[in-house]
Design a protein around this motif. Structure first.
Motif, PDB file in Angstrom:
ATOM      1  N   ASP A 556       4.807   2.170  -0.431  1.00  0.00           N
ATOM      2  CA  ASP A 556       4.434   2.854   0.811  1.00  0.00           C
ATOM      3  C   ASP A 556       3.647   1.906   1.718  1.00  0.00           C
ATOM      4  OD1 ASP A 556       5.583   5.015  -0.407  1.00  0.00           O
ATOM      5  OD2 ASP A 556       3.727   6.143  -0.699  1.00  0.00           O
ATOM      6  N   GLU A 557       2.750   1.119   1.115  1.00  0.00           N
ATOM      7  CA  GLU A 557       1.937   0.185   1.900  1.00  0.00           C
ATOM      8  C   GLU A 557       2.808  -0.891   2.538  1.00  0.00           C
ATOM      9  OE1 GLU A 557       1.221   1.266  -1.141  1.00  0.00           O
ATOM     10  OE2 GLU A 557      -0.533   2.514  -0.640  1.00  0.00           O
ATOM     11  N   ASP A 558       3.832  -1.350   1.798  1.00  0.00           N
ATOM     12  CA  ASP A 558       4.740  -2.341   2.365  1.00  0.00           C
ATOM     13  C   ASP A 558       5.455  -1.787   3.592  1.00  0.00           C
ATOM     14  OD1 ASP A 558       4.141  -4.231   0.430  1.00  0.00           O
ATOM     15  OD2 ASP A 558       5.785  -3.634  -0.892  1.00  0.00           O
ATOM     16  N   MET A 559       5.903  -0.551   3.489  1.00  0.00           N
ATOM     17  CA  MET A 559       6.622   0.055   4.617  1.00  0.00           C
ATOM     18  C   MET A 559       5.683   0.298   5.796  1.00  0.00           C
ATOM     19  SD  MET A 559       9.721   0.009   3.691  1.00  0.00           S
ATOM     20  CE  MET A 559      10.285   0.745   5.214  1.00  0.00           C
ATOM     21  N   LEU A 560       4.438   0.650   5.506  1.00  0.00           N
ATOM     22  CA  LEU A 560       3.456   0.826   6.583  1.00  0.00           C
ATOM     23  C   LEU A 560       3.227  -0.505   7.302  1.00  0.00           C
ATOM     24  CD1 LEU A 560       1.227   2.169   8.210  1.00  0.00           C
ATOM     25  CD2 LEU A 560      -0.307   1.850   6.248  1.00  0.00           C
ATOM     26  N   ASN A 561       3.071  -1.573   6.537  1.00  0.00           N
ATOM     27  CA  ASN A 561       2.864  -2.885   7.156  1.00  0.00           C
ATOM     28  C   ASN A 561       4.068  -3.303   7.998  1.00  0.00           C
ATOM     29  OD1 ASN A 561       0.321  -3.153   6.049  1.00  0.00           O
ATOM     30  ND2 ASN A 561       1.049  -4.233   4.226  1.00  0.00           N
TER      31      ASN A 561
END
Length: 742
Positions: A556-561
């Motif tokens: 999820d954090e990768d997609m947010l970034n």
């Protein structure tokens, strides 16, 4: 296509009947046309049944009984990728069908077509090929049924599967069947797979190498008494009781070249046994291990045969086919194609044809090795390129014979636009290499990256009289392009029609490492050159980046970034789709097993986290369309769950606005006229996230209204006269083997 056409040609029967799930378009970009024209050039009578009604056996009898065999393909795409979205929903259109009409092919089309062909005329050999059969030749994870399925050979009951670059194997098997050889005895052709009894070996010289590192003990014998004589019968004669004299073998000192030749000869007679279907279907670690071994045995220069047990039988895969030489590629693409859909379709709209009708394939294969892509598994890592004269002749043919041609060639490309004639610096190194990619984690020092031959081709192509513009529509490998600034300048100055697509796929290193893609810094380096040369040319041009949502390893954090990067760079992505696990791809292995096959696989090896639930995949997809009010509720919920509620607000640093914004409350039909949306749409270059699918498919899924029924063909579908020398077209020939080459 019809009996009437056979009658006009004076044929009482066909030697080979090909069945395809696509509309029949006689153009070398479509596998069925390429195969049909190749066999025709060998002197065989070839019939084609396109998109038959599989609910009855009668359409499969339309052309009568083939004299030699059936040739079966699902078409240019895997039928499941063609019919279903990444969310497993049925698509509303089919780009390879007249008027884009859906539901003109069955699920798992190869299996269905093979069974119907067998039913139509029992006893006729059945050969399956093209991408669906190729990618399902061993036990494989099937996303649509969410289970590991057996080799397509079992379900289809095909006698033979031809995979990869099929031209040589196809010509050889056809000649041998025509000469009276039983297809069950044809077991020595590269690029073929078939079923054999468990434990079968071609001859006594072959040995079996188990792919696993785990020793499985067999029968345990008692240790012999080291002091005992060979026989302990005291009544036996002393001579008989004596130990046999040891065989003395001389020590042979071999040169390095001799040792390598001996190793190659041993590998040629060695088959690697993969874990069985029963094992990989239940054990994810063993599935990942089998996937890794399969991909390591993919270089035609050193690959060994593979075998995998399914119950009481084995699936045997011979080594991959050797790449075609340049003159052989020319021979295939210079055949007498009509370069048009079959006349029976009338004026029907066929999106896949309309997309490529003014484009030219200049090469095949890809050494990128991207884990989500099927090209490498199907076409191989070694680039096979056409010659300049062959390509230029095709451009002239398009100019002279293609209806409505206005002077613009829409693409000179292939799987990757700028890999034309790139290869390993030394053939011996190439034949011994086991790297999964020539460009990851870094570009191999042995890879030639000189783009001068491609630059020369571009210049000669656009100098052809009557050609106004040569555009590059295929995806670009930008980490290679920056090695040749002259190429980037040539491309940007003359061959970009305002937009150029490239595929960073992601921005985060963790995800990129699972894709085998370069870091986003390589994109920045290419963009700097692109902007520089666009400015020098006095042009406003934009890069269209492709991205993948919910790829294995993407959190999820990768997609947010990634979403924050898109916002920072003012990208608005329109056609967003998520990762689709396709058979045999290494990313599919990660999705199914949670293991990383890019390194040695064990119980304790790296775990790959993957978005599998519909809720998480929807969130990942929403991040890529962060600006769309339809996605704001999903993103707000996700951001709060991630502890990133600070990104909800109306400021420049926020990703989405708080609930109740004016844009969100406006009906969707009225939003496009609002000033905020109109300004964003005009200012930001648009891109899209590709769905993982074979080459050229993501661009053609545009809906089309129907334009009437097919009209009957008044005459046989004939190709225009060939402009090529007859000698090139006579056969697909194999060059003499060089010393030390298999």
């Amino acid at each position: 296509m019809t009996r009437a056409e056979m009658d006009k040609l004076g044929w009482d029967s066909c030697d080979i009947i090909l069945i395809t799930g696509d509309a029949y378009i006689d153009h070398p970009s479509f596998g069925m046309a390429l195969v049909g024209r190749l066999l025709e050039a060998q002197g065989y009578r070839v019939g084609i049944i396109s998109q038959p009604d599989w609910t009855s056996v009668e359409p499969f009898r339309a052309l009568g009984k083939p004299n030699l065999y059936w040739g079966i393909t699902a078409g240019n795409m895997d039928s499941m990728v063609n019919r279903y979205t990444a969310d497993r929903k049925i698509r509303s259109d089919d780009a390879y069908t007249p008027n884009a009409e859906p539901n003109k092919r069955p699920d798992r089309a190869v299996t269905v077509y093979c069974q119907r062909a067998r039913e139509a005329f029992p006893g006729v050999p059945v050969i399956a090929g093209s991408i669906e059969a190729s990618l399902r030749r061993i036990a494989h994870y099937d996303y649509w049924s969410d289970k590991v399925r057996r080799s397509v050979l079992f379900e289809s009951k095909a006698d033979l599967v031809i995979f990869g670059n099929a031209e040589r194997a196809l010509v050889d098997v056809t000649r041998r069947i025509a000469a009276g050889e039983n297809i069950k005895s044809i077991r020595d052709l590269r690029g073929t797979a078939f079923l054999v009894p468990h434990g079968w070996l071609p001859d006594e010289e072959w040995s079996v190498h188990n792919s696993t590192r785990v020793d499985v003990p067999g029968r345990v014998d008692p240790h012999p008494n080291p002091y005992a004589m060979a026989q302990e019968d005291t009544k036996a004669c002393a001579t008989e009781n004596a130990q046999p004299a040891p065989e003395v073998k001389p020590i042979v000192i071999m040169t390095r070249e001799e040792r390598q030749a001996a190793a190659r000869e041993k590998a040629r007679k060695t088959v690697v046994r993969l874990p069985s279907f029963e094992t990989v279907s239940e054990d994810p670690v063993m599935y990942a291990h089998a996937s890794r071994v399969f991909h390591l045995e993919s270089n035609p220069g050193n690959a060994r045969a593979l075998v995998q047990q399914h119950g009481d039988r084995d699936v045997w895969l011979n080594a991959p086919p050797l790449p075609l030489a340049m003159d052989e590629m020319d021979g295939v693409y210079d055949l007498a194609y009509a370069r048009a859909p079959h006349p029976s379709y009338g004026k029907a709209h066929i999106p896949a044809w309309e997309m490529i009708r003014y484009s030219v394939n200049i090469m095949r294969g890809c050494f990128g090795g991207c884990t989500f892509c099927s090209i490498t598994e199907h076409e191989g890592r070694i680039i096979q390129s056409r010659s300049e004269p062959s390509i230029l002749r095709e451009i002239e043919l398009i100019r002279d014979t293609t209806k409505n041609f206005a002077g613009t060639i829409t693409d000179l490309g292939g799987p990757t636009a700028n890999m034309y004639r790139l290869a390993c610096k030394e053939k011996k190194i190439e034949e011994t290499c086991r790297r999964l990619s020539c460009v990851y984690p870094t570009i191999c020092s042995n890879l030639g990256t000189d783009h001068s031959k491609l630059i020369s081709l571009y210049r000669k192509a656009r100098a052809i009289p009557g050609i106004k513009k040569i555009l590059i529509g295929s995806g670009l490998r930008y980490d290679l392009a920056v090695r040749s600034p002259e190429y980037v300048k040539e491309l940007v100055t003359h061959h970009v029609g305002g937009l150029l697509k490239i595929a960073p796929e992601h921005t985060e290193e963790g995800t990129l490492s699972k894709m085998m893609k370069p870091g986003i810094g390589a994109y920045d380096e290419f963009k700097a050159l692109f902007d520089k040369y666009s400015k020098e040319a006095g042009k406003k041009q934009y890069l269209i980046p492709y991205f993948i949502a919910a790829h294995p390893g993407s959190t999820d954090e990768d997609m947010l970034n990634l979403a924050l990067w898109l916002k920072k760079n003012n990208f608005h992505l329109d056609q967003v789709q998520t990762f689709t696990p396709t058979p045999m791809a290494m990313a599919t292995t990660m999705y199914h097993t949670g293991k990383n096959p890019l390194a040695k696989v064990t119980e304790d090896s790296e775990e790959v986290l993957t978005a599998k639930s519909g809720k998480t995949r929807k969130l990942h997809k929403a991040f890529l369309r962060y600006y769309d009010p339809e996605n704001w509720p999903v993103l707000r919920e996700g951001l709060k769950r991630m502890g990133r509620g600070d990104l909800i607000g109306n400021g420049e640093r926020h990703l989405v606005p708080p609930p109740g914004s004016e844009l969100e409350m406006t009906p969707r039909s009225e939003r496009k006229n609002m000033p905020l949306v109109a300004e964003a749409r005009s200012a930001a270059p648009k891109g899209r996230v590709i769905e993982v699918a074979p080459k050229r498919n993501a661009r053609v899924n545009e809906r089309s209204e129907r334009r009437g029924d097919r009209a009957p063909a008044p005459a046989p579908f004939m190709a225009p006269p060939s402009k090529v020398k007859p000698g090139i077209l006579s056969t697909i020939k194999t060059k003499p083997k060089a010393a030390g080459r298999k």
